[in-house]
Design a protein around this motif. Structure first.
Motif, PDB file in Angstrom:
ATOM      1  N   GLY A  17      77.816  21.071  43.991  1.00 41.62           N
ATOM      2  CA  GLY A  17      76.415  20.646  44.080  1.00 41.62           C
ATOM      3  C   GLY A  17      75.459  21.759  43.689  1.00 41.62           C
ATOM      4  N   VAL A  18      75.798  22.999  44.093  1.00 44.63           N
ATOM      5  CA  VAL A  18      74.947  24.144  43.754  1.00 44.63           C
ATOM      6  C   VAL A  18      74.949  24.392  42.250  1.00 44.63           C
ATOM      7  N   ILE A  21      72.898  21.697  39.580  1.00 39.55           N
ATOM      8  CA  ILE A  21      71.465  21.727  39.304  1.00 39.55           C
ATOM      9  C   ILE A  21      71.095  23.119  38.823  1.00 39.55           C
ATOM     10  N   HIS A  29      61.547  16.418  38.261  1.00 33.40           N
ATOM     11  CA  HIS A  29      61.746  16.770  39.675  1.00 33.40           C
ATOM     12  C   HIS A  29      61.756  15.537  40.565  1.00 33.40           C
ATOM     13  N   MET A  33      64.950  13.858  42.477  1.00 33.04           N
ATOM     14  CA  MET A  33      64.928  13.765  43.943  1.00 33.04           C
ATOM     15  C   MET A  33      65.195  12.327  44.362  1.00 33.04           C
ATOM     16  N   ASN A  37      68.414  10.966  46.287  1.00 35.00           N
ATOM     17  CA  ASN A  37      68.158  10.255  47.537  1.00 35.00           C
ATOM     18  C   ASN A  37      68.953   8.943  47.563  1.00 35.00           C
ATOM     19  N   ASN A  73      68.054   1.905  51.279  1.00 37.34           N
ATOM     20  CA  ASN A  73      68.086   3.224  50.660  1.00 37.34           C
ATOM     21  C   ASN A  73      68.725   3.179  49.268  1.00 37.34           C
TER      22      ASN A  73
ATOM     23  N   ILE B  89      59.842   7.537  48.320  1.00 42.19           N
ATOM     24  CA  ILE B  89      61.108   8.268  48.420  1.00 42.19           C
ATOM     25  C   ILE B  89      61.291   8.776  49.853  1.00 42.19           C
ATOM     26  N   ASN B  93      64.406   7.785  52.102  1.00 40.44           N
ATOM     27  CA  ASN B  93      65.244   8.860  52.599  1.00 40.44           C
ATOM     28  C   ASN B  93      65.365   8.795  54.122  1.00 40.44           C
ATOM     29  N   PRO B 209      56.006  17.096  48.912  1.00 42.48           N
ATOM     30  CA  PRO B 209      57.135  16.845  48.009  1.00 42.48           C
ATOM     31  C   PRO B 209      58.320  17.783  48.273  1.00 42.48           C
ATOM     32  N   ILE B 212      60.080  16.616  51.361  1.00 39.34           N
ATOM     33  CA  ILE B 212      60.880  15.412  51.113  1.00 39.34           C
ATOM     34  C   ILE B 212      62.199  15.793  50.432  1.00 39.34           C
ATOM     35  N   ALA B 213      62.110  16.750  49.464  1.00 35.97           N
ATOM     36  CA  ALA B 213      63.331  17.213  48.804  1.00 35.97           C
ATOM     37  C   ALA B 213      64.288  17.834  49.819  1.00 35.97           C
ATOM     38  N   ASN B 216      65.821  15.197  51.947  1.00 33.11           N
ATOM     39  CA  ASN B 216      66.835  14.520  51.153  1.00 33.11           C
ATOM     40  C   ASN B 216      68.158  15.283  51.235  1.00 33.11           C
ATOM     41  N   SER B 245      72.989  20.072  46.202  1.00 34.33           N
ATOM     42  CA  SER B 245      72.116  19.946  45.033  1.00 34.33           C
ATOM     43  C   SER B 245      70.673  19.716  45.489  1.00 34.33           C
ATOM     44  N   ILE B 248      69.134  23.087  46.233  1.00 31.21           N
ATOM     45  CA  ILE B 248      68.779  23.806  44.995  1.00 31.21           C
ATOM     46  C   ILE B 248      67.508  23.204  44.396  1.00 31.21           C
ATOM     47  N   LEU B 249      67.424  21.873  44.387  1.00 30.92           N
ATOM     48  CA  LEU B 249      66.227  21.216  43.855  1.00 30.92           C
ATOM     49  C   LEU B 249      64.992  21.612  44.676  1.00 30.92           C
ATOM     50  N   MET B 253      61.722  23.334  43.144  1.00 29.77           N
ATOM     51  CA  MET B 253      60.388  22.748  43.299  1.00 29.77           C
ATOM     52  C   MET B 253      59.419  23.749  43.944  1.00 29.77           C
TER      53      MET B 253
END
Lengths: 91, 273
Positions: A17-18, A21, A29, A33, A37, A73, B89, B93, B209, B212-213, B216, B245, B248-249, B253
Motif C-alpha cells: 500500500g505504501v 501511491i 486527490h 480518496m 474509500n 459505502n 466521501i 467513509n 479533506p 477525511i483522507a 479513510n 495507501s 500516504i495519500l 494531500m
C-alpha cells in the motif's frame, strides 16, 4: 488461517500500500480518496458472513446494519468516483 | 451451495490483485476511470464468492440489507452535487467504519473472540471503526454546515482524549483477561464514539479533506482488524492496503496544502487547551 499467516498478509499488504501511491496529480486527490474509500467497503465481506450466520436476534440486527452500511459505502463509493472521473474527461 | 475455502481464498486473491491494479490506475489521469472499474469488479468478485462461505446458512437478511443499502447508496451517489463531494466521501467513509464496527460487535456477541489475538483484533476493530464512524459524521456535518465549520474545543480536551484512548486500551486489556464482559464492551463502544467526535471537532473546515483522507485510512485498518477476528484474507489484505495507501495519500494531500499532519490534527487543540 493461523496468526502468523494472517500477520504475514497484513505486513506485506501494508508495504504494498505504501509503495502503490507515489506521485498523484492534485486533481486526482479527491477521486483517489473516494475510490480507496469504496475499496475500504471490503468490510462488506465480513458483514455478509455475520448477517448470514443466523446466530440470534442481536447478531441478526448487527449483521443487517453492517450489510446496509457496507453496501452504501461500496455502491455509493464506486458510483461517485465514476461520476467525478467522468467530469474530468469532459473538460 | 458451498465450495472449499481454498477456492474462496483464490477468488479473494484475484479481488486483491484487482484492487492493487485499480488503486494504481486511479493515480494517473489516463487510467483513472479503468482503475475505478477494476476495483469495483474486484469488490464484485469478493462479495459474490463470500456468499458461498460455509458459515452462511440464511440469505434473507443479506438480500434485505443489500437491497436497502444498494438503493440508498445509488440514490445518494446520483443526487449529490459535485461541490458536495468531500462531505459525501466523509459520510460514505463513516458508514464503512460503522460497518466494520458492527461486524466486530456481531463477532463479539457470537463468542468468536475466544483467544488473545482475536479479542485484541475485535477491540481494535470496534475502537477504530467507531472512531471512524463518529469522526466522519462530524466531518460531514462541518462541511455540510450542519454545525459550525470553525474549530471547536475546550480547555483540557487533549487530556480528555488521552484518557478516552488509554481507557479504551485498558478496556480491551480487561476483555483479554475476562472475555465476554458485555459492560466493558459497551464502555469501549461509548469511549470510542466520544473519542471520534472530540478528535474531529477541533479541526477547521479548510483542513477537512486531509482529515477525511486520514479517516479513510482508519476505516481500512478497521476492516483489516475485523479480518483478523474472522480469519478472512480478503479483509486483512484489502484493509491494510487501504490503510497504508490512505496514509500516504493523506501525507501527499498535506504537502499539497503546505500543512503538516501534526499541525492539522493538533494545531488547534493546542490553542484551545
Amino acid at each position: 488461517m493461523d496468526f502468523v499467516a494472517q500477520l504475514t498478509l497484513f505486513v506485506l499488504a501494508i508495504f504494498l500500500g505504501v509503495e502503490l501511491i507515489t506521485k498523484v496529480p492534485p486533481t486526482l486527490h479527491t477521486p483517489l480518496m473516494s475510490g480507496s474509500n469504496a475499496i475500504s467497503g471490503i468490510t462488506v465481506v465480513g458483514a455478509l458472513i455475520a448477517a448470514g450466520s443466523d446466530s440470534g436476534l442481536l447478531i441478526n440486527v448487527l449483521g443487517f446494519a453492517a450489510v446496509v452500511l457496507a453496501t452504501i459505502n461500496v455502491i455509493g463509493g464506486f458510483m461517485v468516483t465514476n461520476r467525478m472521473l467522468a467530469m474530468f474527461k469532459r473538460k | 451451495m458451498h465450495v472449499s475455502q481454498n477456492w474462496i481464498d483464490i477468488a479473494y486473491l484475484i479481488a486483491a490483485v484487482l484492487f492493487v491494479v485499480g488503486i494504481k490506475g486511479l493515480t494517473k489521469p489516463k487510467t483513472a476511470v479503468r482503475g475505478n472499474l477494476l476495483a469495483a469488479a474486484g469488490m464484485g468478485v469478493a462479495a459474490v464468492v463470500t456468499l458461498l462461505n460455509e458459515h452462511i446458512v440464511t440469505y434473507e437478511i443479506i438480500i434485505a440489507g443489500v437491497v436497502v443499502g444498494g438503493l440508498i447508496g445509488a440514490i445518494m451517489a446520483k443526487k449529490v452535487q459535485m461541490t458536495s463531494m468531500p462531505q459525501m466521501i466523509a459520510l460514505l467513509n463513516g458508514f464503512g467504519g460503522g460497518a466494520s464496527f458492527a461486524v466486530a460487535s456481531a463477532e463479539f456477541f457470537r463468542g468468536s473472540a475466544d483467544n488473545t489475538v482475536s479479542i485484541i483484533a475485535t477491540g481494535a476493530a470496534v475502537l477504530i471503526g467507531a472512531v471512524t464512524l463518529t469522526g466522519s459524521l462530524v466531518a460531514f456535518a462541518k462541511l455540510q454546515e450542519l454545525i459550525d465549520g470553525k474549530p471547536m474545543g475546550f480547555p483540557g480536551m487533549k487530556v480528555v482524549n488521552a484518557i478516552l484512548f488509554v481507557g479504551s486500551l485498558v478496556g480491551i486489556g480487561y476483555l483479554v483477561v475476562n472475555p465476554g464482559n458485555e459492560t466493558v464492551f459497551w464502555g469501549l463502544v461509548a469511549a470510542a464514539m466520544l473519542l471520534g467526535l472530540l478528535l474531529v471537532l477541533p479541526i477547521g473546515g479548510a483542513d477537512m479533506p486531509v482529515v477525511i483522507a486520514l479517516l479513510n485510512s482508519y476505516s481500512g485498518v478497521a476492516a483489516s482488524a475485523a479480518g483478523f477476528v474472522m480469519g478472512n484474507s480478503a479483509l486483512i489484505i484489502t484493509g491494510s492496503l487501504v490503510g497504508a495507501s490512505g496514509l500516504i495519500l493523506t501525507s501527499i494531500m498535506c504537502k499539497a496544502m503546505n500543512r503538516s499532519l501534526t499541525n492539522v490534527l493538533f494545531g488547534v487543540m493546542a490553542e484551545a487547551g
